[in-house]
Design an enzyme around this catalytic site. Structure first.
Site, mmCIF file in Angstrom:
data_model
loop_
_atom_site.group_PDB
_atom_site.id
_atom_site.type_symbol
_atom_site.label_atom_id
_atom_site.label_comp_id
_atom_site.label_asym_id
_atom_site.label_seq_id
_atom_site.Cartn_x
_atom_site.Cartn_y
_atom_site.Cartn_z
ATOM 1 N N HIS A 124 0.552 -1.381 0.041
ATOM 2 C CA HIS A 124 0.011 0.052 -0.099
ATOM 3 C C HIS A 124 0.781 1.251 0.223
ATOM 4 O O HIS A 124 0.268 2.261 0.309
ATOM 5 C CB HIS A 124 -0.968 -0.127 0.995
ATOM 6 C CG HIS A 124 -2.109 -1.209 1.085
ATOM 7 N ND1 HIS A 124 -2.642 -1.639 2.221
ATOM 8 C CD2 HIS A 124 -2.441 -1.740 -0.005
ATOM 9 C CE1 HIS A 124 -3.757 -2.402 1.799
ATOM 10 N NE2 HIS A 124 -3.326 -2.778 0.639
ATOM 11 N N CYS A 153 3.239 20.551 -6.954
ATOM 12 C CA CYS A 153 4.427 19.732 -7.151
ATOM 13 C C CYS A 153 5.381 21.212 -7.853
ATOM 14 O O CYS A 153 4.997 21.585 -8.749
ATOM 15 C CB CYS A 153 4.263 19.003 -8.371
ATOM 16 S SG CYS A 153 6.002 18.161 -9.051
HETATM 17 P P1 NAD Z 1 -7.143 -2.955 10.763
HETATM 18 O O1 NAD Z 1 -6.810 -1.489 11.492
HETATM 19 O O2 NAD Z 1 -8.083 -2.948 9.674
HETATM 20 O O3 NAD Z 1 -6.852 -4.112 11.523
HETATM 21 C C1 NAD Z 1 -5.806 -4.092 12.621
HETATM 22 C C2 NAD Z 1 -5.868 -5.472 13.042
HETATM 23 O O4 NAD Z 1 -4.791 -5.590 13.939
HETATM 24 C C3 NAD Z 1 -7.079 -5.762 13.901
HETATM 25 O O5 NAD Z 1 -7.640 -7.321 13.662
HETATM 26 C C4 NAD Z 1 -6.618 -5.779 15.331
HETATM 27 O O6 NAD Z 1 -7.224 -6.900 16.066
HETATM 28 C C5 NAD Z 1 -5.083 -6.348 15.317
HETATM 29 N N1 NAD Z 1 -4.169 -5.736 16.340
HETATM 30 C C6 NAD Z 1 -4.368 -4.727 17.356
HETATM 31 N N2 NAD Z 1 -3.244 -4.554 18.254
HETATM 32 C C7 NAD Z 1 -2.473 -5.848 17.631
HETATM 33 C C8 NAD Z 1 -1.204 -6.086 18.413
HETATM 34 N N3 NAD Z 1 -0.721 -5.472 19.510
HETATM 35 N N4 NAD Z 1 -0.609 -7.271 18.017
HETATM 36 C C9 NAD Z 1 -1.390 -7.803 16.810
HETATM 37 N N5 NAD Z 1 -2.545 -7.600 16.089
HETATM 38 C C10 NAD Z 1 -3.195 -6.310 16.843
HETATM 39 O O7 NAD Z 1 -5.560 -3.124 9.681
HETATM 40 P P2 NAD Z 1 -5.332 -3.700 8.379
HETATM 41 O O8 NAD Z 1 -6.031 -4.997 8.268
HETATM 42 O O9 NAD Z 1 -4.088 -3.587 8.137
HETATM 43 O O10 NAD Z 1 -6.095 -2.904 7.104
HETATM 44 C C11 NAD Z 1 -6.120 -1.384 7.367
HETATM 45 C C12 NAD Z 1 -5.530 -0.448 6.185
HETATM 46 O O11 NAD Z 1 -5.228 0.598 6.570
HETATM 47 C C13 NAD Z 1 -4.538 -1.254 5.570
HETATM 48 O O12 NAD Z 1 -4.553 -1.233 4.159
HETATM 49 C C14 NAD Z 1 -3.259 -0.059 5.848
HETATM 50 O O13 NAD Z 1 -2.738 0.304 4.688
HETATM 51 C C15 NAD Z 1 -3.838 0.920 6.364
HETATM 52 N N6 NAD Z 1 -3.340 1.327 7.614
HETATM 53 C C16 NAD Z 1 -1.882 1.363 7.870
HETATM 54 C C17 NAD Z 1 -1.179 1.847 9.127
HETATM 55 C C18 NAD Z 1 0.234 1.693 9.558
HETATM 56 O O14 NAD Z 1 1.079 1.783 8.404
HETATM 57 N N7 NAD Z 1 0.557 1.305 10.475
HETATM 58 C C19 NAD Z 1 -1.964 2.187 10.176
HETATM 59 C C20 NAD Z 1 -3.324 2.168 9.797
HETATM 60 C C21 NAD Z 1 -4.003 1.739 8.794
#
Ligand code: NAD
Length: 250
Positions: A124, A153
């Protein structure tokens, strides 16, 4: 005297030790312990009243660029303050311990690379990179703009945007093909901290399972992928992953 209950059954340890290719799919949950809100958590407080599509879609960028920039500036600030946690570090170590290792991430925060992971497939994109909408010029400096506007830009004058996949956009083709190939050829796949509802990434564990890989989910909550997994480890990735690496590769 207490004896620590092993995290993994003996047959899973044997399987992982023999595995020639381990693939890992991570989502926002692995970075939760680094202080980066998951998608659901990020939509609290200030941002709760917005539909995600109003903040992170090409239409939103065209119609309300100032709002999209404010949302990404908030998220970028969270990412800039974050450091890799023991879960990221355990995966970087795992990469050095198995013959072939593919780390597929849906995250845009770059924390796997900061932890030392060498080969990361960013499905992503990366929030810390900025490109222009017209030509995808990579840009690192731009003129400040008034509140409510998006910067332009310096090369072509089109609006700038984060180099991430917005709702409704396709994944980078080459990166997804590599993730697909890894899912088809791995002996084991760890599925960590993803809610398993964002496609096509959510299809990869199914593909791995169909090809005979052992699928292990690490997540404190049940997800639609729990039914696909051979084994689910309920708990935070920052605790489970270091324990898994210690048990399999002592
Ligand atoms: P999501 O937010 O939909 O789900 C997060 C999952 O992580 C949940 O199932 C939750 O139960 C689990 N979780 C929470 N704490 C945890 C821990 N300590 N250890 C393990 N699991 C834990 O995330 P997704 O499935 O990645 O989809 C969301 C979209 O949003 C993605 O496409 C991503 O690109 C984007 N996103 C990215 C970030 C980042 O880069 N850190 C943050 C938020 C959203």
């Amino acid at each position: 005297m207490t004896t620590e209950r092993p995290l993994l059954p003996a047959e899973v340890v044997r399987w992982l030790r023999k595995a020639q290719h381990v693939a890992v799919l991570t989502g926002a949950g692995i970075s939760a312990e680094s202080g980066i809100p998951t998608f659901r958590d990020a939509q609290t407080g200030l941002w709760a009243r917005y539909d995600p599509r109003a903040l992170a879609s090409p239409e939103a960028l065209a119609n309300n660029p100032g709002l999209v920039w404010a949302w990404y500036a908030w998220r970028r600030q969270k990412v800039a303050q974050a450091r890799p946690n023991p879960g990221h570090i355990a995966l970087a170590k795992m990469e050095r311990l198995v013959p072939r290792f593919t780390l597929i991430t849906q995250n845009v925060d770059g924390l796997h690379q900061q932890a030392g992971s060498q080969h990361v497939l960013e499905l992503h994109g990366n929030i810390m990179r900025t490109v222009c909408v017209a030509h995808r010029h990579p840009v690192s400096h731009w003129e400040p703009v008034a509140e409510g506007e998006a910067p332009k830009c310096p090369i072509c004058g089109s609006v700038l945007r984060p180099d991430v996949v917005l709702f409704g956009e396709n994944l980078p083709h080459d990166v997804f093909q590599q993730a697909l190939e890894a899912s088809q050829t791995c002996d084991a796949m760890l599925v960590i901290g993803t809610s398993g509802v964002v496609y096509p990434a959510a299809a990869l564990p199914d593909i791995a399972r169909e090809q005979g890989a052992l699928v292990i989910e690490i997540n404190p909550q049940a997800t639609p992928l729990s039914d696909v997994a051979d084994l689910t480890l309920r708990g935070p990735a920052g605790e489970i992953l270091p324990a898994l690496v210690r048990q399999v590769w002592p």
